[in-house]
Scaffold this motif. Structure first.
Motif, PDB file in Angstrom:
ATOM      1  N   PHE A   6       8.331  -4.353  -4.765  1.00  0.00           N
ATOM      2  CA  PHE A   6       8.466  -3.127  -3.993  1.00  0.00           C
ATOM      3  C   PHE A   6       9.539  -3.375  -2.956  1.00  0.00           C
ATOM      4  CE2 PHE A   6       7.260  -0.489  -0.314  1.00  0.00           C
ATOM      5  CZ  PHE A   6       7.342   0.760  -0.918  1.00  0.00           C
ATOM      6  N   LEU A  16       0.300  -3.434  -3.125  1.00  0.00           N
ATOM      7  CA  LEU A  16       1.135  -2.320  -3.525  1.00  0.00           C
ATOM      8  C   LEU A  16       0.378  -0.997  -3.385  1.00  0.00           C
ATOM      9  CD1 LEU A  16       3.887  -1.534  -4.746  1.00  0.00           C
ATOM     10  CD2 LEU A  16       2.823  -1.708  -6.994  1.00  0.00           C
ATOM     11  N   LYS A  20       1.294   2.246  -0.927  1.00  0.00           N
ATOM     12  CA  LYS A  20       1.425   3.616  -1.434  1.00  0.00           C
ATOM     13  C   LYS A  20       0.440   4.556  -0.756  1.00  0.00           C
ATOM     14  CE  LYS A  20       3.689   2.726  -5.723  1.00  0.00           C
ATOM     15  NZ  LYS A  20       4.053   3.341  -6.959  1.00  0.00           N
ATOM     16  N   LYS A  21      -0.790   4.120  -0.512  1.00  0.00           N
ATOM     17  CA  LYS A  21      -1.780   4.961   0.169  1.00  0.00           C
ATOM     18  C   LYS A  21      -1.362   5.229   1.607  1.00  0.00           C
ATOM     19  CE  LYS A  21      -5.881   4.375  -2.546  1.00  0.00           C
ATOM     20  NZ  LYS A  21      -7.316   4.340  -2.515  1.00  0.00           N
ATOM     21  N   LYS A  23       1.714   5.413   2.739  1.00  0.00           N
ATOM     22  CA  LYS A  23       2.799   6.408   2.681  1.00  0.00           C
ATOM     23  C   LYS A  23       2.237   7.801   2.418  1.00  0.00           C
ATOM     24  CE  LYS A  23       6.935   4.157   1.350  1.00  0.00           C
ATOM     25  NZ  LYS A  23       8.054   4.401   0.490  1.00  0.00           N
ATOM     26  N   GLN A  24       1.266   7.871   1.512  1.00  0.00           N
ATOM     27  CA  GLN A  24       0.650   9.156   1.188  1.00  0.00           C
ATOM     28  C   GLN A  24      -0.052   9.739   2.410  1.00  0.00           C
ATOM     29  OE1 GLN A  24      -2.388   8.866  -1.843  1.00  0.00           O
ATOM     30  NE2 GLN A  24      -1.812  10.853  -2.687  1.00  0.00           N
TER      31      GLN A  24
END
Length: 156
Positions: A6, A16, A20-21, A23-24
């Motif tokens: 990443f 990872l 992502k969570k 950022k969400q």
């Protein structure tokens, strides 16, 4: 153990997913600040705008049908169809009707409903509304204009 990359960094799958969570969650918080409740697509923004506008119209009319005075199943009725983006979010184009009256008038736009709107708006505003409905406006522009108006209303 498998590693994923990443942005040039080797990460295990769990890390990872955490990135992502995070950022969400950050995107969701931003959209909530903007009053979109997670709506980032045009469809999501349109649905949110429709919901807010409908609630505003029903509140403006006291939650009652402007024809019968009934408070049973109030709905926001668009005189000119919502497919005409220029008048989709125009308060002059909408009134609160009971579900029964809304269904009835949906097929009487050339007669009773038109006469009601002419009386309600007056000829000058009625003709201006009709002209506005015939203008070509992109849905994206209509939704953006609605949110600009909505944000201004919230400040007042």
């Amino acid at each position: 153990m498998l590693s994923h990359h990443f942005r040039g960094e080797a990460m295990n799958f769990v890390d990872l997913v955490k990135v992502k969570k995070a950022k969400q969650a950050k995107r969701l918080a931003k959209s909530k600040r903007l009053g979109l409740n997670g709506a980032r697509t045009l469809k999501g923004r349109r649905l949110k705008a429709d919901q807010l506008f409908s609630a505003w119209i029903r509140q403006r009319d006291g939650g009652r049908c402007v024809v019968t005075g009934s408070d049973r199943f109030p709905q926001c009725s668009h005189f000119h169809s919502r497919k005409f983006h220029g008048t989709r979010y125009d308060p002059d184009n909408c009134v609160t009707l009971s579900a029964a009256q809304h269904w009835r008038w949906e097929y009487m736009k050339a007669t009773e409903y038109r006469d009601f709107m002419l009386k309600r708006l007056g000829e000058e505003r009625y003709l201006a509304l009709r002209e506005k409905s015939e203008s070509h406006m992109a849905l994206q522009d209509a939704v953006s204009a609605f949110f600009a108006w909505h944000d201004q209303e919230k400040r007042c």
